[in-house]
Design an enzyme around this catalytic site. Structure first.
Site, PDB file in Angstrom:
ATOM      1  N   CYS A  56     -16.020  31.290  22.829  1.00 40.18           N
ATOM      2  CA  CYS A  56     -16.600  31.522  21.497  1.00 40.18           C
ATOM      3  C   CYS A  56     -15.609  31.272  20.371  1.00 40.18           C
ATOM      4  O   CYS A  56     -15.831  31.710  19.252  1.00 40.18           O
ATOM      5  CB  CYS A  56     -17.111  32.952  21.399  1.00 40.18           C
ATOM      6  N   CYS A  75     -10.247  39.295  27.403  1.00 38.40           N
ATOM      7  CA  CYS A  75      -9.211  39.003  26.399  1.00 38.40           C
ATOM      8  C   CYS A  75      -8.500  40.264  25.911  1.00 38.40           C
ATOM      9  O   CYS A  75      -8.916  41.382  26.203  1.00 38.40           O
ATOM     10  CB  CYS A  75      -9.866  38.298  25.221  1.00 38.40           C
TER      11      CYS A  75
HETATM   12  S1  SF4 Z   1     -14.250  39.771  26.535  1.00 40.03           S
HETATM   13 FE1  SF4 Z   1     -13.120  38.471  25.131  1.00 40.03          FE
HETATM   14  S2  SF4 Z   1     -12.793  36.593  26.287  1.00 40.03           S
HETATM   15 FE2  SF4 Z   1     -14.409  37.700  27.327  1.00 40.03          FE
HETATM   16  S3  SF4 Z   1     -16.261  36.880  26.444  1.00 40.03           S
HETATM   17 FE3  SF4 Z   1     -15.726  38.707  25.261  1.00 40.03          FE
HETATM   18  S4  SF4 Z   1     -14.535  37.946  23.537  1.00 40.03           S
HETATM   19 FE4  SF4 Z   1     -14.622  36.285  25.047  1.00 40.03          FE
END
Ligand code: SF4
Length: 141
Positions: A56, A75
């Site tokens: 994204c 992340c």
């Molecule tokens: S957790 Fe972080 S890396 Fe995973 S989809 Fe959500 S924003 Fe993207």
């Protein structure tokens, strides 16, 4: 995000999603098409880069971004603040948790204050919030 990801990568992402929703006390988006788009994007990035780089965001150099690791799912924002800007990990209403975000973070600006319904779960890297905030300001990506 338009190409077909491999079954192997889709399975890997599904495992990651199952595990992370459990660990963080979040749920996937009530609109399945949102979840599907993010899952496919993550799987495509596994096929192309070997890692589930967040689909994204825009990266000037994807290979360099993989080495940096900030945006490999789950992340840093997810592990520190329980915030998923892709809306893959959200509350029952489909909103991302913003309670722990610092002032001025895009998530707070976009969604206001969204409380964490399961504060006892997730955020394994919460001690790194200061470090992450410095990075967010110095290296916006
Ligand atoms: S957790 Fe972080 S890396 Fe995973 S989809 Fe959500 S924003 Fe993207």
């Amino acid at each position: 995000m338009s190409s077909e990801p491999s079954e192997k990568s889709l399975r890997r992402v599904q495992k990651l999603v199952d595990s992370l929703t459990k660990k963080s006390g979040t749920t996937t988006h009530p609109d399945d098409s949102v979840t599907e788009a993010v899952v496919r994007g993550l799987a495509n990035n596994i096929d192309a880069l070997g890692k589930p780089l967040c689909p994204c965001r825009f990266y000037p150099d994807k290979e360099a971004e993989v080495k940096h690791r900030t945006w490999i799912c789950a992340c840093d924002d997810m592990q520190i603040y329980k915030y998923c800007h892709c809306l893959l990990f959200v509350n029952e209403e489909g909103l991302p948790i913003t309670e722990y975000l610092p002032e001025g973070h895009e998530g707070r600006t976009s969604y206001g204050l969204v409380r964490d319904p399961t504060p006892e779960l997730g955020r394994p890297l919460c001690a790194k919030a200061e470090e992450r905030e410095r990075e967010r300001k110095e290296r916006p990506s």
